[in-house]
Design a protein around this motif. Sequence first.
Motif, PDB file in Angstrom:
ATOM      1  N   GLY A 279       0.811  -1.208   0.000  1.00  0.00           N
ATOM      2  CA  GLY A 279       0.000   0.000   0.000  1.00  0.00           C
ATOM      3  C   GLY A 279       0.845   1.260   0.000  1.00  0.00           C
ATOM      4  N   VAL A 280       1.909   1.261   0.796  1.00  0.00           N
ATOM      5  CA  VAL A 280       2.800   2.421   0.831  1.00  0.00           C
ATOM      6  C   VAL A 280       3.517   2.568  -0.504  1.00  0.00           C
ATOM      7  CG1 VAL A 280       4.930   3.301   1.871  1.00  0.00           C
ATOM      8  CG2 VAL A 280       3.105   2.413   3.329  1.00  0.00           C
TER       9      VAL A 280
ATOM     10  N   PHE B 219       2.857  -8.786   0.087  1.00  0.00           N
ATOM     11  CA  PHE B 219       3.210  -7.693  -0.812  1.00  0.00           C
ATOM     12  C   PHE B 219       2.652  -7.943  -2.215  1.00  0.00           C
ATOM     13  CE2 PHE B 219       6.019  -5.375  -3.676  1.00  0.00           C
ATOM     14  CZ  PHE B 219       6.038  -4.128  -3.076  1.00  0.00           C
ATOM     15  N   LEU B 220       2.787  -9.178  -2.696  1.00  0.00           N
ATOM     16  CA  LEU B 220       2.276  -9.500  -4.039  1.00  0.00           C
ATOM     17  C   LEU B 220       0.753  -9.439  -4.095  1.00  0.00           C
ATOM     18  CD1 LEU B 220       4.675 -12.389  -5.099  1.00  0.00           C
ATOM     19  CD2 LEU B 220       4.658 -10.025  -5.888  1.00  0.00           C
ATOM     20  N   LEU B 221       0.087  -9.886  -3.044  1.00  0.00           N
ATOM     21  CA  LEU B 221      -1.370  -9.779  -3.016  1.00  0.00           C
ATOM     22  C   LEU B 221      -1.800  -8.313  -2.996  1.00  0.00           C
ATOM     23  CD1 LEU B 221      -4.115 -11.197  -2.859  1.00  0.00           C
ATOM     24  CD2 LEU B 221      -3.924 -11.037  -0.380  1.00  0.00           C
ATOM     25  N   GLY B 222      -1.098  -7.491  -2.242  1.00  0.00           N
ATOM     26  CA  GLY B 222      -1.396  -6.063  -2.239  1.00  0.00           C
ATOM     27  C   GLY B 222      -1.188  -5.436  -3.603  1.00  0.00           C
ATOM     28  N   ARG B 223      -0.148  -5.882  -4.315  1.00  0.00           N
ATOM     29  CA  ARG B 223       0.091  -5.383  -5.665  1.00  0.00           C
ATOM     30  C   ARG B 223      -1.040  -5.773  -6.602  1.00  0.00           C
ATOM     31  NH1 ARG B 223       1.116  -6.900 -10.518  1.00  0.00           N
ATOM     32  NH2 ARG B 223       2.430  -5.670 -11.881  1.00  0.00           N
ATOM     33  N   ILE B 224      -1.491  -7.016  -6.495  1.00  0.00           N
ATOM     34  CA  ILE B 224      -2.584  -7.472  -7.355  1.00  0.00           C
ATOM     35  C   ILE B 224      -3.852  -6.666  -7.077  1.00  0.00           C
ATOM     36  CG2 ILE B 224      -4.137  -9.425  -7.774  1.00  0.00           C
ATOM     37  CD1 ILE B 224      -1.664 -11.235  -7.380  1.00  0.00           C
ATOM     38  N   ILE B 225      -4.112  -6.389  -5.809  1.00  0.00           N
ATOM     39  CA  ILE B 225      -5.318  -5.639  -5.450  1.00  0.00           C
ATOM     40  C   ILE B 225      -5.220  -4.183  -5.901  1.00  0.00           C
ATOM     41  CG2 ILE B 225      -6.635  -4.733  -3.488  1.00  0.00           C
ATOM     42  CD1 ILE B 225      -5.960  -7.381  -2.045  1.00  0.00           C
ATOM     43  N   LEU B 226      -4.061  -3.558  -5.693  1.00  0.00           N
ATOM     44  CA  LEU B 226      -3.928  -2.130  -5.959  1.00  0.00           C
ATOM     45  C   LEU B 226      -3.657  -1.786  -7.414  1.00  0.00           C
ATOM     46  CD1 LEU B 226      -1.878  -1.065  -2.838  1.00  0.00           C
ATOM     47  CD2 LEU B 226      -4.274  -0.608  -3.311  1.00  0.00           C
TER      48      LEU B 226
END
Length: 106
Positions: free
Chosen positions: A20-21, A77-84
Amino acid sequence: MDERFISYIAAFAVGLFAAGVHFGGLWFTINYLVQRRRPYVFAMLSFLLRTGTTAALCWLVVVRGSMFHGIVWLGGFLLGRIILVRPPVEPQPEYVRTDESTRRYR
């Protein structure tokens, strides 16, 4: 619950936060880059800040835990990237009526 399991959940949550950051900062940089007097300095500082923050969070997780905590962090981190980071959606074509018998796309 097992204490190790809770530490894995915390590592995953820190990975989501780091994504997210990182990608939130990238979005901010891209949106405000054209408004800056020296965009190359703003882009470089943003890159260094985002990368440093991400690397520091990863390092803290691995040092406080184990290498498996780092792998769990990377999964977050990878899941956050996929979501964002979603691919842009192409707009659907609209119908334009020229007369009653024919329709064409705009």
